[in-house]
Structure formats: structure tokens, C-alpha cells
Design a protein around this motif. Structure first.
Motif, mmCIF file in Angstrom:
data_model
loop_
_atom_site.group_PDB
_atom_site.id
_atom_site.type_symbol
_atom_site.label_atom_id
_atom_site.label_comp_id
_atom_site.label_asym_id
_atom_site.label_seq_id
_atom_site.Cartn_x
_atom_site.Cartn_y
_atom_site.Cartn_z
ATOM 1 N N UNK A 67 0.854 -1.182 0.000
ATOM 2 C CA UNK A 67 0.000 0.000 0.000
ATOM 3 C C UNK A 67 0.891 1.233 0.000
ATOM 4 N N UNK A 68 0.794 2.035 -1.055
ATOM 5 C CA UNK A 68 1.660 3.191 -1.243
ATOM 6 C C UNK A 68 0.810 4.449 -1.345
ATOM 7 N N UNK A 69 1.184 5.487 -0.632
ATOM 8 C CA UNK A 69 0.529 6.791 -0.736
ATOM 9 C C UNK A 69 1.469 7.766 -1.421
ATOM 10 N N UNK A 70 0.901 8.632 -2.256
ATOM 11 C CA UNK A 70 1.663 9.636 -2.980
ATOM 12 C C UNK A 70 1.151 11.005 -2.560
ATOM 13 N N UNK A 71 2.043 11.831 -2.034
ATOM 14 C CA UNK A 71 1.664 13.175 -1.596
ATOM 15 C C UNK A 71 2.570 14.188 -2.280
ATOM 16 N N UNK A 72 2.146 15.439 -2.241
ATOM 17 C CA UNK A 72 2.942 16.505 -2.831
ATOM 18 C C UNK A 72 2.092 17.736 -3.042
ATOM 19 N N UNK A 73 2.773 18.849 -3.322
ATOM 20 C CA UNK A 73 2.062 20.093 -3.583
ATOM 21 C C UNK A 73 1.230 19.986 -4.858
ATOM 22 N N UNK A 74 0.220 20.850 -4.979
ATOM 23 C CA UNK A 74 -0.560 20.896 -6.209
ATOM 24 C C UNK A 74 0.353 21.202 -7.390
ATOM 25 N N UNK A 75 0.155 20.465 -8.453
ATOM 26 C CA UNK A 75 0.965 20.655 -9.650
ATOM 27 C C UNK A 75 2.238 19.853 -9.689
ATOM 28 N N UNK A 76 2.492 19.012 -8.662
ATOM 29 C CA UNK A 76 3.753 18.258 -8.614
ATOM 30 C C UNK A 76 3.755 17.061 -9.562
ATOM 31 N N UNK A 77 2.578 16.620 -10.021
ATOM 32 C CA UNK A 77 2.514 15.490 -10.949
ATOM 33 C C UNK A 77 1.992 14.204 -10.359
ATOM 34 N N UNK A 78 1.507 14.216 -9.115
ATOM 35 C CA UNK A 78 1.088 12.965 -8.473
ATOM 36 C C UNK A 78 -0.139 12.341 -9.141
ATOM 37 N N UNK A 79 -1.119 13.155 -9.520
ATOM 38 C CA UNK A 79 -2.296 12.604 -10.193
ATOM 39 C C UNK A 79 -1.962 12.139 -11.601
ATOM 40 N N UNK A 80 -1.047 12.839 -12.245
ATOM 41 C CA UNK A 80 -0.589 12.398 -13.566
ATOM 42 C C UNK A 80 0.079 11.030 -13.471
ATOM 43 N N UNK A 261 2.338 10.746 14.495
ATOM 44 C CA UNK A 261 2.518 12.194 14.517
ATOM 45 C C UNK A 261 3.939 12.583 14.120
ATOM 46 N N UNK A 262 4.919 11.821 14.588
ATOM 47 C CA UNK A 262 6.310 12.130 14.256
ATOM 48 C C UNK A 262 6.568 11.964 12.762
ATOM 49 N N UNK A 263 6.033 10.875 12.184
ATOM 50 C CA UNK A 263 6.222 10.645 10.754
ATOM 51 C C UNK A 263 5.481 11.696 9.933
ATOM 52 N N UNK A 264 4.251 12.003 10.360
ATOM 53 C CA UNK A 264 3.488 13.038 9.665
ATOM 54 C C UNK A 264 4.231 14.371 9.703
ATOM 55 N N UNK A 265 4.819 14.701 10.846
ATOM 56 C CA UNK A 265 5.573 15.938 10.965
ATOM 57 C C UNK A 265 6.773 15.979 10.034
ATOM 58 N N UNK A 266 7.469 14.847 9.906
ATOM 59 C CA UNK A 266 8.641 14.788 9.029
ATOM 60 C C UNK A 266 8.240 14.994 7.570
ATOM 61 N N UNK A 267 7.118 14.386 7.168
ATOM 62 C CA UNK A 267 6.657 14.526 5.780
ATOM 63 C C UNK A 267 6.194 15.952 5.519
ATOM 64 N N UNK A 268 5.437 16.529 6.452
ATOM 65 C CA UNK A 268 4.975 17.907 6.289
ATOM 66 C C UNK A 268 6.149 18.880 6.215
ATOM 67 N N UNK A 269 7.161 18.648 7.037
ATOM 68 C CA UNK A 269 8.349 19.499 6.997
ATOM 69 C C UNK A 269 8.996 19.441 5.617
ATOM 70 N N UNK A 270 9.064 18.233 5.062
ATOM 71 C CA UNK A 270 9.634 18.059 3.731
ATOM 72 C C UNK A 270 8.817 18.811 2.681
ATOM 73 N N UNK A 271 7.479 18.726 2.801
ATOM 74 C CA UNK A 271 6.606 19.406 1.846
ATOM 75 C C UNK A 271 6.716 20.922 1.960
ATOM 76 N N UNK A 272 6.750 21.416 3.191
ATOM 77 C CA UNK A 272 6.785 22.856 3.411
ATOM 78 C C UNK A 272 8.113 23.468 2.986
ATOM 79 N N UNK A 273 9.155 22.669 2.980
ATOM 80 C CA UNK A 273 10.463 23.163 2.571
ATOM 81 C C UNK A 273 10.660 23.089 1.066
ATOM 82 N N UNK A 274 9.656 22.515 0.361
ATOM 83 C CA UNK A 274 9.750 22.388 -1.087
ATOM 84 C C UNK A 274 9.532 23.713 -1.784
ATOM 85 N N UNK A 275 9.506 23.668 -3.085
ATOM 86 C CA UNK A 275 9.327 24.889 -3.871
ATOM 87 C C UNK A 275 7.902 25.376 -3.766
#
Length: 282
Positions: A67-80, A261-275
């Protein structure tokens, strides 16, 4: 051309080559999950819409049943990426292959909108998922079984217009499950639901995945949903896989736990630091 690309069987040694050894090692199947899903290997995948290059070289291996989840900012290409895996789009370059010969009905998609036929009753809407097998003698029995699996056995004769939003999504899930897919792709299927209904649907998705053992690929904007449901969370950034998080937390998972919560925080930090977001989701 696309059919040949989508359903090309992969040689065993190609699946396990060095690039993907670590990804495959991280996935440990629970002994009570049936092994029915298809593995998936993507190499050098690119997708452009005119001059806009949305995916810029995706390399990925998903073991069967993961089971794999794909996350990212809008326009990153995940739905594509999801649409390419499902065969709804054609790649510009690269390859998508499954671990063994796959039939078109082995790959199903559940969208954010239920997309039910308003002129057909609930049971008939589920039967649509059988495709060419809809005329078979056991089509109705299979549709009824799928409705029972999602807790709507008593709604078989209802019209879609009288159902709640959550019930409509359960019908859409039953329609996706009725053909017993080996890969089930979810494109923000719970995004329009209220919070409590969304949690209930998350639990349902996890249960049917564990019961049926298909390979699940979920695109979501909800990071808490991703870490609650997935074995891995992929972060897409600028058309590439920027991070691959292993969710090594036992199931059933306790929502709100320190680990999640710790894992969610790490992923959110990664997303927020993106472009910065510059376009609509593709």
C-alpha cells in the motif's frame, strides 16, 4: 502501443535489479494478507503536456500487495503519475510494467467523485465494474457480494440520489472491487467527505486492502491519511520522487499516536520546505 506498455510482463531479474533492492527489502507482508496484488516497476517515466514537463524521470518499484501513498504540492505530478499507472494517460518516455501478465480489468481506479449513473440503481451501478463480464450468470451475485463488503447490502435497490456522500463513495468502492482487481488506484477518493465519514472510509479502505491483498496506490493531500493507510509514502516534488518514507508502524494503527505524529511531521516538513506552488494539480 499503450496496451502493450501497460500490460508487458517483467522478467524476474528485471524487477529485483540493484536500483530497487532496498525498496523491496523494506516491504514485509503481514502473514494474514493474501498475496494477490501485482508488483509494479517504473523506469525513466516522463510525461509532458506541450512544453510543460510534468514528470521528469520517475524510477519506482512497488512490491505486490504493498500500500503506497503519494503526496505533494498541487501541480507536482502525483495525479498524472496515477493516471499513467492506470493507463488513462500515455507516457512521453519511459516504461511501466507489472510483475506478470495483467488484464485490463486487473487495474481499477476510484476517483474523488463517485461518478455513479443516476438512472441506474445501486446494484446496477456496481455491476458496471464488471465490464465485459456484466452479462455473466453470476454478475448479480458478485455485485451483491461487493456491496456487502462495503456495508451496503441493504441499499442494492436504492437510487444514487437518496444516498449520502459517504454511501455514494462506498458504492464507487464496491464497483471498483467487484472485478477483484490486483491493482487499485485511489485518486483523492475521500477528499469531499466530512471528517468523521472520512475516518470511517479510511478504515474501510484498509480493511478491504487487508482482506483482498491487492496493490494499493493512493494519491492524497492529507498526510495524516497517508501515514495511517500506507506502507510507504512517496513525496513528489517538481515531477520527481523527492522522498520515500517507510511507514514501519504495526497495524492496526492508532490515529494520533506519537509514532504517526512524528512521521506526519517529518513529511509535512519536507513538503513545506519544497518549492512554492505555481500551478494546478495535474
Amino acid at each position: 502501443m499503450q496496451e502493450a506498455l501497460r500490460f508487458r510482463p517483467l522478467e524476474a531479474e528485471a524487477v529485483a535489479r540493484g536500483d530497487f533492492v532496498e525498496e523491496a527489502r523494506q516491504f514485509r507482508r503481514s502473514p494474514d494478507v493474501p498475496s494477490r496484488g501485482l508488483s509494479l516497476t517504473i523506469r525513466g517515466l516522463r510525461k509532458s503536456f506541450g512544453d510543460n514537463e510534468v514528470l521528469r524521470g520517475i524510477d519506482l518499484h512497488i512490491p505486490a500487495g504493498q500500500s503506497v501513498a503519494i503526496v505533494g504540492r498541487s501541480g507536482c505530478g502525483k495525479s498524472t503519475l496515477l493516471r499513467l499507472i492506470a493507463g488513462l494517460e500515455k507516457p512521453t518516455a519511459g516504461s511501466i510494467g507489472f510483475g506478470e501478465q495483467a488484464r485490463p480489468e486487473d487495474i481499477r481506479v476510484m476517483f474523488q467523485e463517485p461518478r455513479l449513473l443516476p438512472w441506474a440503481r445501486v446494484l446496477s451501478n456496481v455491476e458496471v465494474g464488471l465490464g465485459r463480464e456484466r452479462s455473466s450468470a453470476n454478475a448479480q451475485a458478485r455485485a451483491e457480494k461487493a456491496l456487502v463488503e462495503v456495508g451496503l447490502g441493504d441499499k442494492r435497490g436504492q437510487w444514487p440520489s437518496v444516498l449520502s456522500g459517504g454511501q455514494k463513495q462506498r458504492v464507487a468502492l464496491a464497483r471498483a472491487l467487484v472485478s477483484q482487481p490486483r491493482v487499485l488506484a485511489f485518486d483523492e477518493p475521500l477528499g469531499a467527505l466530512d471528517a468523521l465519514t472520512r475516518i470511517s472510509m479510511q478504515r474501510l479502505l484498509e480493511r478491504v486492502w487487508r482482506d483482498q491483498g491487492f496493490t494499493a496506490i493512493l494519491v492524497t493531500h492529507d498526510v495524516s491519511e497517508a501515514v495511517a493507510l500506507a506502507d510507504r509514502v512517496l513525496v513528489i516534488e517538481n515531477g520527481r520522487i523527492a522522498q520515500d518514507f517507510n511507514v514501519d508502524i504495526a497495524r492496526p494503527r492508532e490515529r494520533g499516536s506519537a509514532e504517526l505524529a512524528a512521521l506526519e511531521g517529518a513529511i509535512l516538513k519536507n513538503l513545506l520546505e519544497g518549492t512554492e506552488d505555481t500551478s494546478d494539480d495535474l
